[in-house]
Write a protein that holds these residues in place. Structure first.
Motif, PDB file in Angstrom:
ATOM      1  N   MET A  79       0.833  -1.201   0.000  1.00 37.08           N
ATOM      2  CA  MET A  79       0.000   0.000   0.000  1.00 37.08           C
ATOM      3  C   MET A  79       0.870   1.254   0.000  1.00 37.08           C
ATOM      4  SD  MET A  79      -3.125   0.976   2.535  1.00 37.08           S
ATOM      5  CE  MET A  79      -4.315   2.241   2.028  1.00 37.08           C
ATOM      6  N   ARG A  80       1.914   1.253   0.799  1.00 36.62           N
ATOM      7  CA  ARG A  80       2.823   2.395   0.810  1.00 36.62           C
ATOM      8  C   ARG A  80       3.439   2.603  -0.566  1.00 36.62           C
ATOM      9  NH1 ARG A  80       8.949   2.240   2.660  1.00 36.62           N
ATOM     10  NH2 ARG A  80       9.444   4.458   2.686  1.00 36.62           N
ATOM     11  N   ALA A  81       3.879   1.521  -1.205  1.00 32.93           N
ATOM     12  CA  ALA A  81       4.491   1.624  -2.531  1.00 32.93           C
ATOM     13  C   ALA A  81       3.502   2.192  -3.542  1.00 32.93           C
ATOM     14  CB  ALA A  81       4.996   0.256  -2.983  1.00 32.93           C
ATOM     15  N   MET A  82       2.234   1.793  -3.435  1.00 33.47           N
ATOM     16  CA  MET A  82       1.220   2.332  -4.342  1.00 33.47           C
ATOM     17  C   MET A  82       1.094   3.837  -4.178  1.00 33.47           C
ATOM     18  SD  MET A  82      -2.079   3.668  -4.310  1.00 33.47           S
ATOM     19  CE  MET A  82      -2.981   3.007  -2.901  1.00 33.47           C
ATOM     20  N   ILE A  83       1.050   4.307  -2.936  1.00 33.75           N
ATOM     21  CA  ILE A  83       0.908   5.742  -2.692  1.00 33.75           C
ATOM     22  C   ILE A  83       2.115   6.508  -3.234  1.00 33.75           C
ATOM     23  CG2 ILE A  83       0.736   7.511  -0.900  1.00 33.75           C
ATOM     24  CD1 ILE A  83      -0.830   5.479   0.783  1.00 33.75           C
ATOM     25  N   LEU A  84       3.318   5.934  -3.058  1.00 30.69           N
ATOM     26  CA  LEU A  84       4.521   6.622  -3.515  1.00 30.69           C
ATOM     27  C   LEU A  84       4.651   6.593  -5.037  1.00 30.69           C
ATOM     28  CD1 LEU A  84       7.170   5.634  -0.828  1.00 30.69           C
ATOM     29  CD2 LEU A  84       5.517   7.512  -0.848  1.00 30.69           C
ATOM     30  N   ARG A  85       4.070   5.571  -5.685  1.00 29.02           N
ATOM     31  CA  ARG A  85       4.056   5.562  -7.158  1.00 29.02           C
ATOM     32  C   ARG A  85       3.131   6.627  -7.703  1.00 29.02           C
ATOM     33  NH1 ARG A  85       4.250  -0.092  -6.594  1.00 29.02           N
ATOM     34  NH2 ARG A  85       1.978  -0.247  -6.702  1.00 29.02           N
ATOM     35  N   HIS A  86       2.144   6.995  -6.918  1.00 34.17           N
ATOM     36  CA  HIS A  86       1.131   7.957  -7.351  1.00 34.17           C
ATOM     37  C   HIS A  86       1.051   9.086  -6.317  1.00 34.17           C
ATOM     38  CE1 HIS A  86      -0.032   4.801 -10.163  1.00 34.17           C
ATOM     39  NE2 HIS A  86      -0.228   3.980  -9.152  1.00 34.17           N
ATOM     40  N   PRO A  87       2.036   9.989  -6.283  1.00 35.47           N
ATOM     41  CA  PRO A  87       2.082  11.022  -5.233  1.00 35.47           C
ATOM     42  C   PRO A  87       0.848  11.912  -5.173  1.00 35.47           C
ATOM     43  CG  PRO A  87       4.191  10.893  -6.384  1.00 35.47           C
ATOM     44  CD  PRO A  87       3.220  10.041  -7.161  1.00 35.47           C
ATOM     45  N   TRP A  88       0.093  12.017  -6.246  1.00 39.06           N
ATOM     46  CA  TRP A  88      -1.126  12.815  -6.236  1.00 39.06           C
ATOM     47  C   TRP A  88      -2.145  12.286  -5.224  1.00 39.06           C
ATOM     48  CZ3 TRP A  88      -5.038   9.500  -7.672  1.00 39.06           C
ATOM     49  CH2 TRP A  88      -4.685   8.398  -8.451  1.00 39.06           C
ATOM     50  N   MET A  89      -1.952  11.041  -4.776  1.00 40.00           N
ATOM     51  CA  MET A  89      -2.863  10.498  -3.759  1.00 40.00           C
ATOM     52  C   MET A  89      -2.810  11.307  -2.473  1.00 40.00           C
ATOM     53  SD  MET A  89      -4.582   7.751  -4.726  1.00 40.00           S
ATOM     54  CE  MET A  89      -4.815   6.632  -3.354  1.00 40.00           C
ATOM     55  N   ALA A  90      -1.687  12.001  -2.228  1.00 36.71           N
ATOM     56  CA  ALA A  90      -1.539  12.782  -1.001  1.00 36.71           C
ATOM     57  C   ALA A  90      -2.625  13.843  -0.868  1.00 36.71           C
ATOM     58  CB  ALA A  90      -0.158  13.430  -0.949  1.00 36.71           C
ATOM     59  N   SER A  91      -3.061  14.396  -1.974  1.00 38.16           N
ATOM     60  CA  SER A  91      -4.069  15.455  -1.940  1.00 38.16           C
ATOM     61  C   SER A  91      -5.468  14.941  -2.243  1.00 38.16           C
ATOM     62  CB  SER A  91      -3.701  16.546  -2.957  1.00 38.16           C
ATOM     63  OG  SER A  91      -3.701  16.018  -4.271  1.00 38.16           O
ATOM     64  N   VAL A 149      -0.464   3.431   7.682  1.00 38.32           N
ATOM     65  CA  VAL A 149       0.167   3.390   6.363  1.00 38.32           C
ATOM     66  C   VAL A 149      -0.244   4.603   5.526  1.00 38.32           C
ATOM     67  CG1 VAL A 149       0.401   2.091   4.220  1.00 38.32           C
ATOM     68  CG2 VAL A 149       0.326   0.873   6.405  1.00 38.32           C
ATOM     69  N   VAL A 150      -1.525   4.922   5.532  1.00 40.18           N
ATOM     70  CA  VAL A 150      -2.005   6.068   4.746  1.00 40.18           C
ATOM     71  C   VAL A 150      -1.396   7.366   5.272  1.00 40.18           C
ATOM     72  CG1 VAL A 150      -4.034   7.466   4.200  1.00 40.18           C
ATOM     73  CG2 VAL A 150      -4.129   4.981   3.967  1.00 40.18           C
ATOM     74  N   SER A 186       2.385  11.680   3.864  1.00 37.92           N
ATOM     75  CA  SER A 186       3.501  12.577   4.179  1.00 37.92           C
ATOM     76  C   SER A 186       4.656  12.366   3.203  1.00 37.92           C
ATOM     77  CB  SER A 186       3.979  12.333   5.614  1.00 37.92           C
ATOM     78  OG  SER A 186       2.972  12.662   6.543  1.00 37.92           O
ATOM     79  N   GLU A 187       4.963  11.104   2.924  1.00 37.33           N
ATOM     80  CA  GLU A 187       6.048  10.812   1.980  1.00 37.33           C
ATOM     81  C   GLU A 187       5.692  11.287   0.574  1.00 37.33           C
ATOM     82  OE1 GLU A 187       8.669   7.175   2.309  1.00 37.33           O
ATOM     83  OE2 GLU A 187       6.841   6.445   3.277  1.00 37.33           O
ATOM     84  N   ALA A 188       4.446  11.044   0.179  1.00 38.98           N
ATOM     85  CA  ALA A 188       4.027  11.433  -1.169  1.00 38.98           C
ATOM     86  C   ALA A 188       4.083  12.948  -1.342  1.00 38.98           C
ATOM     87  CB  ALA A 188       2.613  10.922  -1.453  1.00 38.98           C
ATOM     88  N   ALA A 189       3.708  13.688  -0.307  1.00 37.40           N
ATOM     89  CA  ALA A 189       3.787  15.143  -0.378  1.00 37.40           C
ATOM     90  C   ALA A 189       5.238  15.598  -0.545  1.00 37.40           C
ATOM     91  CB  ALA A 189       3.173  15.764   0.879  1.00 37.40           C
ATOM     92  N   TRP A 190       6.146  14.934   0.148  1.00 42.73           N
ATOM     93  CA  TRP A 190       7.568  15.246   0.029  1.00 42.73           C
ATOM     94  C   TRP A 190       8.072  14.939  -1.379  1.00 42.73           C
ATOM     95  CZ3 TRP A 190      11.803  17.574   1.531  1.00 42.73           C
ATOM     96  CH2 TRP A 190      13.058  17.034   1.283  1.00 42.73           C
ATOM     97  N   LEU A 191       7.672  13.803  -1.929  1.00 40.18           N
ATOM     98  CA  LEU A 191       8.100  13.429  -3.271  1.00 40.18           C
ATOM     99  C   LEU A 191       7.503  14.363  -4.321  1.00 40.18           C
ATOM    100  CD1 LEU A 191       7.972   9.531  -3.085  1.00 40.18           C
ATOM    101  CD2 LEU A 191       9.938  11.041  -2.814  1.00 40.18           C
TER     102      LEU A 191
END
Length: 238
Positions: A105-117, A163-164, A169-174
């Motif tokens: 799940m974490r990897a999915m979010i980081l592949r798609h950083p737009w999920m942060a918003s 996880v979310v 937080s990671e996705a926003a940074w990326l």
């Protein structure tokens, strides 16, 4: 006088339209929308922009989705389909399988950083087929791991919330990295003098891992929190 009930605005609460333009399917629209989001971010997602990428007018898209909000529900469900939930036969395998799912799940979010918003304002995302399959798989995993049926849902929520939260937080940074055009190490090196200056009067806030590989640092922080969550939940297994 009877008051007409307002329909809930969600792609999951209305029937799928029977007439679809043969040259364009909902699946094509969703796949292209994910590509647009990955390359340009949530701000770029408009029906006009998406139609241009598909060589179709915005009107053609409205045959399949009523509005942008419905499109976002569809793309979120689409990427949730990337998450892997292992099946287990031995309750002793629960922790390893849960770690695998959390990392997926974490990897999915980081592949798609737009999920942060997006995750906090996505509407009825829990009605999507991929989210339903994910939740069903998680319930099966936790019940096989020894959690009482009445407690499995709350245990799953605890893991997924962690996880979310970390993933966002990671996705926003990326996403910030992508906007600067710098590597993660380059941006950290640039920020380090200002961060050290700001912390000089706060000795308990000193950071001692500046020279650590930034990806390894993020992995370590994620894994520490996940381990503590699973430590607590492990005590609740039957």
């Amino acid at each position: 006088m009877a008051v007409e009930k307002q329909q809930i605005g969600s792609v999951w609460t209305r029937p799928r339209r029977g007439r679809e333009q043969p040259a364009l399917t909902r699946e094509q629209i969703v796949a292209e929308a994910v590509g647009l989001l990955d390359s340009e971010g949530m701000e770029a997602l408009t029906m006009r922009q998406l139609g241009a990428r598909l060589n179709a007018g915005a009107t053609s898209l409205y045959r399949h989705v009523a509005n942008r909000d419905e499109l976002i529900e569809l793309v979120v469900d689409e990427v949730y389909g990337e998450i892997r939930v292992p099946e287990i036969a031995d309750p002793a395998d629960w922790r390893t399988a849960t770690e695998t799912c959390a990392e997926s799940m974490r990897a999915m979010i980081l592949r798609h950083p737009w999920m942060a918003s997006t995750l906090g304002q996505v509407g009825l995302s829990y009605l999507g087929p991929n989210v339903m399959r994910l939740n069903d798989g998680l319930v099966g995993l936790f019940e096989a791991g020894g959690f009482p049926a009445a407690e499995a849902g709350d245990a799953i929520s605890a893991v997924m919330s962690y996880v979310v939260g970390m993933g966002i937080s990671e996705a926003a940074w990326l996403a910030l990295l992508a906007r600067t055009g710098q590597t993660e190490q380059e941006l950290i090196d640039q920020l380090r003098p200002a961060a050290e200056e700001a912390a000089k009067d706060y000795p308990r806030f000193q950071q001692d891992d500046w020279d650590m590989n930034p990806t390894e640092r993020r992995d370590r922080k994620f894994r520490y929190g996940l381990d503590r969550v699973l430590d607590g939940l492990n005590a609740r297994r039957g």
